[in-house]
Design a protein around this motif. Structure first.
Motif, PDB file in Angstrom:
ATOM      1  N   VAL A  54      -4.713  -4.142   5.940  1.00  0.00           N
ATOM      2  CA  VAL A  54      -4.795  -3.368   4.695  1.00  0.00           C
ATOM      3  C   VAL A  54      -3.555  -3.614   3.837  1.00  0.00           C
ATOM      4  O   VAL A  54      -3.640  -3.786   2.613  1.00  0.00           O
ATOM      5  CB  VAL A  54      -4.954  -1.863   5.001  1.00  0.00           C
ATOM      6  N   GLN A  55      -2.394  -3.637   4.486  1.00  0.00           N
ATOM      7  CA  GLN A  55      -1.146  -3.896   3.767  1.00  0.00           C
ATOM      8  C   GLN A  55      -1.186  -5.271   3.099  1.00  0.00           C
ATOM      9  O   GLN A  55      -0.759  -5.444   1.950  1.00  0.00           O
ATOM     10  CB  GLN A  55       0.033  -3.816   4.736  1.00  0.00           C
ATOM     11  N   TYR A  58      -3.168  -5.166  -0.114  1.00  0.00           N
ATOM     12  CA  TYR A  58      -2.406  -4.640  -1.244  1.00  0.00           C
ATOM     13  C   TYR A  58      -1.600  -5.757  -1.896  1.00  0.00           C
ATOM     14  O   TYR A  58      -1.609  -5.927  -3.126  1.00  0.00           O
ATOM     15  CB  TYR A  58      -1.442  -3.536  -0.773  1.00  0.00           C
ATOM     16  N   ILE A 313      -0.619   2.904  -7.005  1.00  0.00           N
ATOM     17  CA  ILE A 313      -1.286   3.349  -5.788  1.00  0.00           C
ATOM     18  C   ILE A 313      -0.294   3.231  -4.631  1.00  0.00           C
ATOM     19  O   ILE A 313       0.261   2.150  -4.401  1.00  0.00           O
ATOM     20  CB  ILE A 313      -2.539   2.487  -5.496  1.00  0.00           C
ATOM     21  N   GLU A 314      -0.057   4.329  -3.923  1.00  0.00           N
ATOM     22  CA  GLU A 314       0.837   4.316  -2.773  1.00  0.00           C
ATOM     23  C   GLU A 314       0.083   4.786  -1.540  1.00  0.00           C
ATOM     24  O   GLU A 314      -0.636   5.784  -1.586  1.00  0.00           O
ATOM     25  CB  GLU A 314       2.062   5.195  -3.018  1.00  0.00           C
ATOM     26  N   HIS A 315       0.250   4.058  -0.468  1.00  0.00           N
ATOM     27  CA  HIS A 315      -0.466   4.368   0.775  1.00  0.00           C
ATOM     28  C   HIS A 315       0.565   4.402   1.903  1.00  0.00           C
ATOM     29  O   HIS A 315       0.974   3.367   2.417  1.00  0.00           O
ATOM     30  CB  HIS A 315      -1.520   3.295   1.039  1.00  0.00           C
ATOM     31  N   ARG A 316       1.004   5.595   2.245  1.00  0.00           N
ATOM     32  CA  ARG A 316       2.006   5.756   3.287  1.00  0.00           C
ATOM     33  C   ARG A 316       1.350   5.806   4.663  1.00  0.00           C
ATOM     34  O   ARG A 316       0.293   6.404   4.830  1.00  0.00           O
ATOM     35  CB  ARG A 316       2.812   7.038   3.066  1.00  0.00           C
ATOM     36  N   ILE A 318      -0.258   3.653   6.770  1.00  0.00           N
ATOM     37  CA  ILE A 318      -1.649   3.195   6.761  1.00  0.00           C
ATOM     38  C   ILE A 318      -2.259   3.358   8.159  1.00  0.00           C
ATOM     39  O   ILE A 318      -1.679   2.936   9.163  1.00  0.00           O
ATOM     40  CB  ILE A 318      -1.725   1.730   6.305  1.00  0.00           C
ATOM     41  N   ASP A 325       3.341   0.551   5.264  1.00  0.00           N
ATOM     42  CA  ASP A 325       2.985   1.188   3.996  1.00  0.00           C
ATOM     43  C   ASP A 325       2.399   0.154   3.046  1.00  0.00           C
ATOM     44  O   ASP A 325       2.584  -1.053   3.217  1.00  0.00           O
ATOM     45  CB  ASP A 325       4.222   1.825   3.342  1.00  0.00           C
ATOM     46  N   ASN A 327       1.602  -0.404  -1.385  1.00  0.00           N
ATOM     47  CA  ASN A 327       1.687   0.119  -2.750  1.00  0.00           C
ATOM     48  C   ASN A 327       1.292  -0.978  -3.727  1.00  0.00           C
ATOM     49  O   ASN A 327       1.417  -2.174  -3.433  1.00  0.00           O
ATOM     50  CB  ASN A 327       3.088   0.659  -3.053  1.00  0.00           C
TER      51      ASN A 327
END
Length: 518
Positions: A54-55, A58, A313-316, A318, A325, A327
């Motif tokens: 996922v990272q 991004y 968009i920030e995703h801490r 994951i 993380d 973003n």
């Protein structure tokens, strides 16, 4: 275990160069091998593998947006015939393609890199060279080689500020000292880059071979002047402006010397300028707007903060993995600037807006395969980088590779240090990430081996920026923009030998510095 740790490096090389498989399949197969090895052999947790994927998505999305914007720009330049006007404006200065390489690929590309960073010149300069008569393969290879020098200070010094942020003495003054050391260490490669570009074109891409002698003094003058102005600006203005003010200064000097025939035979084959000033401004307007918008959004902190916060968009943590993380700041991407500049340029040229809609549709069709390749590449990178999250108590794969290399090659670390930086960029796609990954390791090795710390850290950066010439990300992006999808291996073969030679030159400089100041 070393073979597993290096699979992220060896697998893409094997598929791309040995088997000559196209980049999409090469990176997909490499991703499968690395993922399975990370899970079953390295002991990486399944959630960490998924979170790393996922990272990677991004980070790939950020690059895909740039690629999409560049494709729109190229399409509109062709449809509005602006590219023909640009071509003719260069021909009014000189019609020698060897001069174009230095003026456009090296100097104008350095300006774009200095403002935007992240390999943006690969997308912008390549199509411009094609419009001037270069074949796509030569445009891709020469742009990648030319982009190296400015990468160390690209995006207003980001590789320095971010790349070295985890070293012991991280501070503005220390970064300034490091920057000076990097320029001195890179003196020989910088001096030779314009000459190397002309030689590469003459040797591998030119339809007719010309003698090199008329270009030697001028190209060495450009390289030497670039290095001296870089030292001047880093000393008196700061490292943030090296890759902006230096190429601006050198573009003015280069045009002056070309027109006056200084260090060059005075050109007798210049084409008369047949376009009006308004037509020239209209044709160049997208590039002018790009430079202005990049400058405003990168050089003015209040504007930069606002743009970075828009549609962020920030995703801490994951998938619950604390160390991973993601973003994405959509509006801060150079791709948005390319799209906006394309639209503004269309309005300035008073062209119908339906052309913009057609460009968007065309770009969606063209970018698809390259986007998939980039997603595979960046997912592989993040699994490789995050492999420290494992059940076997092993270090990350990059750390493991570095540890083995230290044990085997500690006695010749002046050569190994830049090579490690190159490997980091080859995998991660950027000198900033490579240096961020390996700078602390390089610092520890320097202390253990009683080597000058700043010299070793500078070698990391010069190696990392050399890696931009062979980075899978850059090669795929350049190939996509120039219609070379499926021929990425050919591009890589043209850049890998100059990259190795740059490492040799850098090492020679390092040994000279060590000998003189010992």
């Amino acid at each position: 275990m070393f073979g597993i740790a290096t699979m992220a490096i060896t697998a893409p090389l094997f598929f791309l160069i040995i088997l000559r498989i196209d980049a999409l399949r090469s990176m997909f197969y490499s991703l499968l091998l690395v993922s399975l090895s990370a899970y079953f052999i390295w002991g990486m947790e399944s959630r960490a593998v998924a979170a790393s994927s996922v990272q990677g998505m991004y980070k790939a999305t950020y690059i895909v947006v740039i690629l999409f914007g560049a494709t729109i720009l190229v399409h509109l330049l062709q449809q509005t015939k602006a590219i023909e006007t640009i071509q003719q404006s260069f021909q009014s200065v000189s019609q020698d393609p060897r001069i174009y390489i230095v003026l456009i690929a090296f100097l104008f590309g350095s300006l774009i890199e200095g403002i935007a960073g992240f390999g943006t010149p690969v997308i912008i300069i390549g199509p411009l060279l094609v419009a001037l008569g270069f074949k796509p393969l030569s445009a891709a290879a020469l742009t990648l080689i030319a982009n190296r020098t400015s990468s160390q200070f690209g995006a207003v010094g980001t590789p320095i500020f971010v790349g070295y942020s985890n070293v012991t003495e991280a501070s503005t003054s220390y970064f300034q000292q490091l920057s000076f050391e990097i320029i001195i260490l890179d003196a020989l490669p910088t001096l030779l880059t314009p000459l190397a570009l002309i030689y590469m074109y003459n040797r591998f891409f030119a339809s007719e071979h010309k003698a090199m002698r008329p270009y030697i003094i001028w190209s060495l003058f450009i390289g030497l002047s670039y290095m001296l102005f870089s030292l001047l600006y880093v000393q008196f203005l700061g490292l943030e402006f090296v890759s902006i003010l230096t190429p601006l200064t050198m573009i003015a000097i280069a045009v002056f010397t070309i027109k006056r025939g200084i260090f060059l035979p005075k050109s007798k084959c210049k084409a008369p300028l047949i376009y009006s000033r308004r037509q020239l401004i209209g044709a160049w307007s997208p590039y002018i707007v790009i430079v202005l918008l990049l400058g405003v959004t990168r050089l003015l902190p209040p504007v930069q903060e606002i743009i970075q916060s828009l549609l962020r968009i920030e995703h801490r943590s994951i998938l619950g993995v604390e160390a991973i993380d993601g973003n994405l700041s959509i509006f801060y991407s150079p791709g948005i600037i390319l799209m906006l500049a394309s639209l503004i340029g269309l309005l300035i040229q008073r062209q119908p807006l339906r052309l913009y809609q057609a460009a968007i549709q065309q770009s969606f069709r063209k970018v698809g395969k390259a986007a998939l390749t980039l997603y595979c590449t960046l997912i592989l990178v993040q699994i490789f980088t995050n492999s420290f999250i494992n059940n076997n108590n092993l270090p990350s794969m990059p750390q493991y590779v570095a540890d083995v290399m230290i044990g085997q090659f500690g006695g010749v670390w002046l050569f190994v240090a830049p090579f490690l930086g190159l490997l980091g960029t080859f995998i991660t796609g950027g000198a900033t990430i490579s240096t961020l990954t390996f700078a602390s390791i390089q610092e520890s090795v320097a202390i253990d081996l009683s080597l000058p710390t700043k010299l070793i850290l500078a070698l990391q950066m010069t190696g990392a920026t050399t890696g931009t010439m062979v980075s899978i990300n850059n090669v795929v992006t350049a190939s996509a923009v120039l219609g070379l999808l499926g021929k990425e291996g050919q591009v890589l073969l043209k850049t890998i030998i100059p990259a190795v030679l740059y490492l040799v030159f850098t090492t020679v400089c390092a040994y000279l510095i060590l000998f003189i100041f010992k």
